[in-house]
Design an enzyme around this catalytic site. Structure first.
Site, PDB file in Angstrom:
ATOM      1  N   HIS A   1     -35.722  -9.098  -2.995  1.00 26.79           N
ATOM      2  CA  HIS A   1     -35.696  -9.870  -1.744  1.00 26.79           C
ATOM      3  C   HIS A   1     -36.779 -10.943  -1.814  1.00 26.79           C
ATOM      4  CE1 HIS A   1     -39.008  -7.130  -1.111  1.00 26.79           C
ATOM      5  NE2 HIS A   1     -39.370  -7.771  -0.036  1.00 26.79           N
TER       6      HIS A   1
ATOM      7  N   ASP B   1     -44.513 -11.426  -2.512  1.00 31.35           N
ATOM      8  CA  ASP B   1     -45.042 -10.452  -3.477  1.00 31.35           C
ATOM      9  C   ASP B   1     -43.970  -9.986  -4.469  1.00 31.35           C
ATOM     10  OD1 ASP B   1     -43.865  -9.207  -1.267  1.00 31.35           O
ATOM     11  OD2 ASP B   1     -45.104  -7.412  -1.393  1.00 31.35           O
TER      12      ASP B   1
END
Lengths: 302, 302
Positions: free
Chosen positions: B61, B65
């Site tokens: 996604h 990060d």
């Protein structure tokens, strides 16, 4: 007086020893970032510096080794509850590039990011310093930057010694132009204050040796110049300098000190680049990741 | 048989010990990257893996990060003279995001980057494995992935022992369905080949414990599940799991092994997360940056 801490000193891609280009300039509690290569937030954390102290970021140009650390840094600041504005300066297209970078993904920015595009010769004026952009010769639009502390007035230290005076809170008033009295001694600003010239720094960004850098670096306290290659060695990219180029420019500009940075990943040992530079400019130093320098009253303290 | 090497095991922002999320799965000379947090190319270099062996990147996604390492990795591949195509898989909007990321700055890509957006249940079919995407529950569009080696036919090792046979070049022909003869012994495929079930791996991406992950992880050899928090502790972000959540899911799915990853930066010591998980699922392991696991014939070798 200001301090420089190198966060990344490599070029093209990060290696195990060197991240890509970035350094922070600390001046009176403010941190100013010059370039922001990938992983800059890791190096900031390793150096113990707070990202929230960063008020301004100056990008030299938009090759990845100078800006890929920006989204990570900015969204970490945002997670860290920053609300204070951040200003990003850079050459033309900086606005378009930063907007694109920050629009990828689903993170929300919790503080304002202002983008200011600078042209050759444009100057940012702050209370205690100025930063002037100058065009350099690299290929894509690219800037170097001259940071200059403003001259200040300080108590004449020789006169202090003569009168056996030690630092005193009242000196602040004297510096602000008021007459003071200490143990019956009347001190007038015009008698006791002397001019202290500010220190200065030039950052070349990526460039071949060029007149604009020489001009900006005239009598500068410290010149941080890229030195991607060793003199005489094959250059994978045009548009860069060797350490000897940087040294010749520092000599021509009568800079007081030279720090070499932006080394090609091929140099695991950068001492030959230092030695080459020192043959024409003895006050040359090597940068390395997390190394700091203090610049104070015309001197570079390693 | 395949290998997993963790490149980043933290969440939100890189710390001095943990970069943000990424791991590489190595299978028959191919490297498949799952997520690509900032600095992934540094960790790849530290692990001794060649970025050019990476054929596919699966993004779970688009939170920073999990993808900020992409531009650095891709343009380093490009500088490294890669010409081979790279395929990036991810949830909807992956094409828009990747195109934006790669369009910032002045670097030119020297190899084709193909982007394929996957929906829940979509499967990539390769000669020796399949990878199936499944939707997870995190907030923005987010996928988990099931990697599954295809079952293979191998020589019956018990029968080999009985006949005192040692490995032989002719076995390849036998595996390909041909009858062979060794020292007068006629060996027919239908007598000598046994089915060897392939191993499998599920990567949860970022998610609360959800049915789709349980379903995908059914009897899987190894489940890599996010465990951002320790059970009972305050969660800064919704949409995540605790290590106890991960363990309960692994137990319910009858997974053989569980590896915890994506730890909040607040956990300098992740042992309490391991201990908590082990109370319900003993075969639990902790990931850490640069740690490798070998998955072979149903077993996890640490």
């Amino acid at each position: 007086m200001f301090e420089v801490i190198f966060l990344g000193t490599g070029s093209m891609k990060p290696t195990q020893k060197r991240f890509t280009t970035s350094f922070v300039l600390r001046h009176e509690g403010e941190s100013i970032l010059f370039d922001a290569g990938e992983g800059v937030q890791v190096r900031l954390s390793q150096s113990g510096l707070s990202p929230n102290k960063i008020s301004k970021i100056f990008i030299s140009h938009f090759h990845g080794d100078h800006f890929y650390g920006i989204p990570g840094l900015i969204f970490s600041m945002s997670h860290g509850e920053r609300t204070k504005k951040l200003t990003i300066y850079g050459p033309k297209k900086t606005r378009e590039f930063i907007e694109k970078l920050l629009s990828v993904g689903y993170s929300n920015l919790k503080f304002p990011v202002e983008v200011i595009e600078l042209k050759n010769g444009e100057r940012i004026e702050e209370e205690t310093y100025t930063i002037t952009a100058f065009s350099v010769e690299h290929g894509p639009p690219a800037l170097g930057y001259l940071f200059k502390e403003k001259d200040t007035k300080n108590i004449d230290s020789k006169k202090m010694k003569k009168h056996k005076l030690t630092p005193n809170k009242k000196f602040r008033e004297l510096k602000n132009g008021k007459e003071i009295e200490i143990d019956g001694l009347k001190m007038k600003p015009e008698d006791w204050l002397v001019d202290t010239p500010g220190d200065s720094l030039v950052y070349s960004g990526d460039t071949i040796p060029c007149d604009n850098t020489t001009l900006a670096a005239k009598a500068v306290t410290v010149l941080i110049h890229e030195s991607t290659y060793l003199d005489g060695e094959t250059q994978e990219d045009r548009g860069h300098s060797t350490s000897l180029d940087a040294a010749k420019l520092a000599k021509k500009a009568k800079a007081k000190n030279l720090i070499l940075t932006h080394f090609s990943p091929r140099y695991l040992d950068t001492k030959p680049l230092l030695e080459s530079a020192k043959t024409v400019f003895p006050n040359t130093y090597l940068s390395k990741d997390l190394k700091g320098f203090v610049i104070k009253r015309g001197e570079l303290v390693v």
